[in-house]
Design a protein around this motif. Sequence first.
Motif, mmCIF file in Angstrom:
data_model
loop_
_atom_site.group_PDB
_atom_site.id
_atom_site.type_symbol
_atom_site.label_atom_id
_atom_site.label_comp_id
_atom_site.label_asym_id
_atom_site.label_seq_id
_atom_site.Cartn_x
_atom_site.Cartn_y
_atom_site.Cartn_z
ATOM 1 N N ILE A 21 0.834 -1.202 0.000
ATOM 2 C CA ILE A 21 0.000 0.000 0.000
ATOM 3 C C ILE A 21 0.867 1.251 0.000
ATOM 4 N N ALA A 22 1.949 1.227 0.782
ATOM 5 C CA ALA A 22 2.858 2.381 0.807
ATOM 6 C C ALA A 22 3.450 2.644 -0.570
ATOM 7 N N ARG A 23 3.809 1.586 -1.262
ATOM 8 C CA ARG A 23 4.347 1.755 -2.620
ATOM 9 C C ARG A 23 3.304 2.371 -3.552
ATOM 10 N N GLN A 24 2.057 1.907 -3.448
ATOM 11 C CA GLN A 24 0.991 2.463 -4.270
ATOM 12 C C GLN A 24 0.796 3.952 -3.983
ATOM 13 N N LEU A 25 0.774 4.306 -2.707
ATOM 14 C CA LEU A 25 0.584 5.703 -2.324
ATOM 15 C C LEU A 25 1.709 6.579 -2.853
ATOM 16 N N LEU A 26 2.941 6.139 -2.653
ATOM 17 C CA LEU A 26 4.090 6.941 -3.090
ATOM 18 C C LEU A 26 4.168 7.003 -4.609
ATOM 19 N N HIS A 27 3.834 5.909 -5.274
ATOM 20 C CA HIS A 27 3.857 5.883 -6.738
ATOM 21 C C HIS A 27 2.870 6.897 -7.308
ATOM 22 N N HIS A 28 1.739 7.058 -6.638
ATOM 23 C CA HIS A 28 0.745 8.022 -7.103
ATOM 24 C C HIS A 28 1.068 9.438 -6.635
ATOM 25 N N ALA A 29 1.642 9.572 -5.445
ATOM 26 C CA ALA A 29 1.813 10.898 -4.843
ATOM 27 C C ALA A 29 2.959 11.697 -5.464
ATOM 28 N N TRP A 30 4.047 11.030 -5.863
ATOM 29 C CA TRP A 30 5.213 11.839 -6.259
ATOM 30 C C TRP A 30 4.980 12.636 -7.541
ATOM 31 N N ALA A 81 -15.078 16.722 -7.135
ATOM 32 C CA ALA A 81 -16.046 15.629 -7.005
ATOM 33 C C ALA A 81 -15.876 14.601 -8.114
ATOM 34 N N VAL A 82 -15.269 15.001 -9.225
ATOM 35 C CA VAL A 82 -15.034 14.064 -10.318
ATOM 36 C C VAL A 82 -14.108 12.935 -9.865
ATOM 37 N N ALA A 83 -13.135 13.239 -9.006
ATOM 38 C CA ALA A 83 -12.147 12.234 -8.596
ATOM 39 C C ALA A 83 -12.775 11.070 -7.830
ATOM 40 N N MET A 307 0.077 13.361 -0.777
ATOM 41 C CA MET A 307 -0.264 12.082 -0.144
ATOM 42 C C MET A 307 -1.769 11.964 0.049
ATOM 43 N N SER A 308 -2.421 13.076 0.360
ATOM 44 C CA SER A 308 -3.865 13.054 0.591
ATOM 45 C C SER A 308 -4.630 12.777 -0.693
ATOM 46 N N ILE A 309 -4.178 13.363 -1.811
ATOM 47 C CA ILE A 309 -4.827 13.107 -3.093
ATOM 48 C C ILE A 309 -4.683 11.636 -3.466
ATOM 49 N N ALA A 310 -3.496 11.078 -3.248
ATOM 50 C CA ALA A 310 -3.299 9.648 -3.507
ATOM 51 C C ALA A 310 -4.201 8.806 -2.612
ATOM 52 N N ALA A 391 -9.332 14.235 5.954
ATOM 53 C CA ALA A 391 -10.371 14.907 5.165
ATOM 54 C C ALA A 391 -10.461 14.326 3.760
ATOM 55 N N HIS A 392 -9.329 14.056 3.133
ATOM 56 C CA HIS A 392 -9.344 13.497 1.781
ATOM 57 C C HIS A 392 -9.786 12.030 1.792
ATOM 58 N N ALA A 393 -9.454 11.291 2.837
ATOM 59 C CA ALA A 393 -9.958 9.916 2.942
ATOM 60 C C ALA A 393 -11.478 9.913 3.026
ATOM 61 N N LEU A 394 -12.047 10.862 3.771
ATOM 62 C CA LEU A 394 -13.503 10.978 3.853
ATOM 63 C C LEU A 394 -14.101 11.293 2.484
ATOM 64 N N ARG A 395 -13.402 12.096 1.684
ATOM 65 C CA ARG A 395 -13.876 12.370 0.329
ATOM 66 C C ARG A 395 -13.866 11.095 -0.508
ATOM 67 N N GLY A 396 -12.875 10.239 -0.272
ATOM 68 C CA GLY A 396 -12.846 8.956 -0.965
ATOM 69 C C GLY A 396 -14.050 8.095 -0.625
ATOM 70 N N PHE A 397 -14.572 8.251 0.608
ATOM 71 C CA PHE A 397 -15.794 7.565 1.017
ATOM 72 C C PHE A 397 -17.052 8.337 0.620
ATOM 73 N N LYS A 398 -16.862 9.479 -0.079
ATOM 74 C CA LYS A 398 -17.958 10.366 -0.498
ATOM 75 C C LYS A 398 -18.679 10.984 0.693
#
Length: 470
Positions: A21-30, A81-83, A307-310, A391-398
């Motif tokens: 999971i850490a690799r996925q997050l960093l791969h998306h965040a950088w 909201a598109v994300a 990191m939050s966007i990822a 806050a961004h995790a909550l957005r992921g849960f809508k």
Amino acid sequence: MSPSSTLAVSSAAPPPSAVAIARQLLHHAWPVLVAQVLSMGMMIADTLIAGRYGTADLAAVAIGNGLYISVVMLLVGILQAVAPTIAHHVGGGRTSAIGPALQQGFWLALMLAVPGCLVLGQPETLLRFARVPPEIAEGAGAYLRATAFGLPAVLLYRTFYAFNNAVGRPRVLMVISFIAVCVHVPLAWALTHGLFGFAGLPALGGIGCGISTAIVSWLGLGCGLLHLLRSPAYRQYAIFSRWQAPRPREIGLLLRLGMPMGFSTFIEITSFTLIALFAARLGSEAVAGHRVVANLSALVYMLPLAMSIATLVLVGQAAGAHDWARARATVKVSLWLSSGFAMLIGIGLWLLREPVIGLSSTDPAVRTVALGLIVYICIYQLTDAIQTVAAHALRGFKVTLLPMLLHTLCFWGVGLGGGYWATYHAFGREAAPSVAGFWEASVAATVLASVLFGWLLLRVMGRQQAPPST
């Protein structure tokens, strides 16, 4: 196997390891981090270019850019909201729904551009509300009117931006940001100072930065659309082959999800931009010192924001697949990673505080104020990283409406309201007010936000963990 049994298998599957999971997050965040830093570089370039032209133009660009960012980020926040919408489709394997969702996002961007262009194109009311002095208001107004021409492109591009994050293709955003910076810096210089001294293009002053911003906005959109058309990776979404007219229901759902997100973003931004107005009576040194530290805070904020966007994207994809164990694991890993990065940044800033502040200002009085405030950034980083990820995790849960109310309470209530009291009315401050009061309140606001958002996130994740009723 039926869809319900497939869902049960997906939900029962163990989540990936923390390392995966850490690799996925960093791969998306950088790539997101690089794109954001490059975008901030454009604003820094405008400050340097206008400052070399003249003090009045620098002030006009600074005021105009601050108002422009506030308006743009309010509208861009709605389009975020598109994300989560598309991330849920990706996670749920609903490939055929992704293209139509992006199309409705584009329609929403065009609709939001209408009020946005009216506000930026007729900025007199906004400038009067901000109490901008007349000698600066004229230049700031010209800057805002120039940027209004690029606003539709900005909103359409940010819809493309949210889409690419949601489908896990953020690297193109980094490339487009690099192209934009490489074009904007020489173009803004040429328009502001004249075409490198050659005849035929007069020096436009600070408005040249605004014109360049508008031109580069359309360039970025053109690059994004070209990539959508030419890259085979997007063909499965049939984005342009089956174009749909605006659909009120889908646009209404985006607005319902995005309006709270937009206002949350607006609240966070204005909680800092308004400090400069409230602290104006403390003198130019206090305001300048605050500005130095605020700029530094905005720069280091780019890492937890990336990191939050990822986190939003990966949590949204997991939620779309009803894989609640993976969603919870992603939140936990992101919080640990972001907290660790924030602690390292805070320690590094404290150890390097004098040379870092020295790069920002040569005025001894301004440097003294800034050095007195930098300790608050070092403390602020940890709790701010936690509340941003939550806050961004909550957005992921809508989940967006209650977070907006919590943002209002924390950043406008405790941060601005409490900061005004701590600066001018706290014990010992009535006779000697200090801009440090605003930063003390900002730290308190992020501590409260991290607690409240953490509590809400635990409630949401616990609710998803509960077995569904039959």
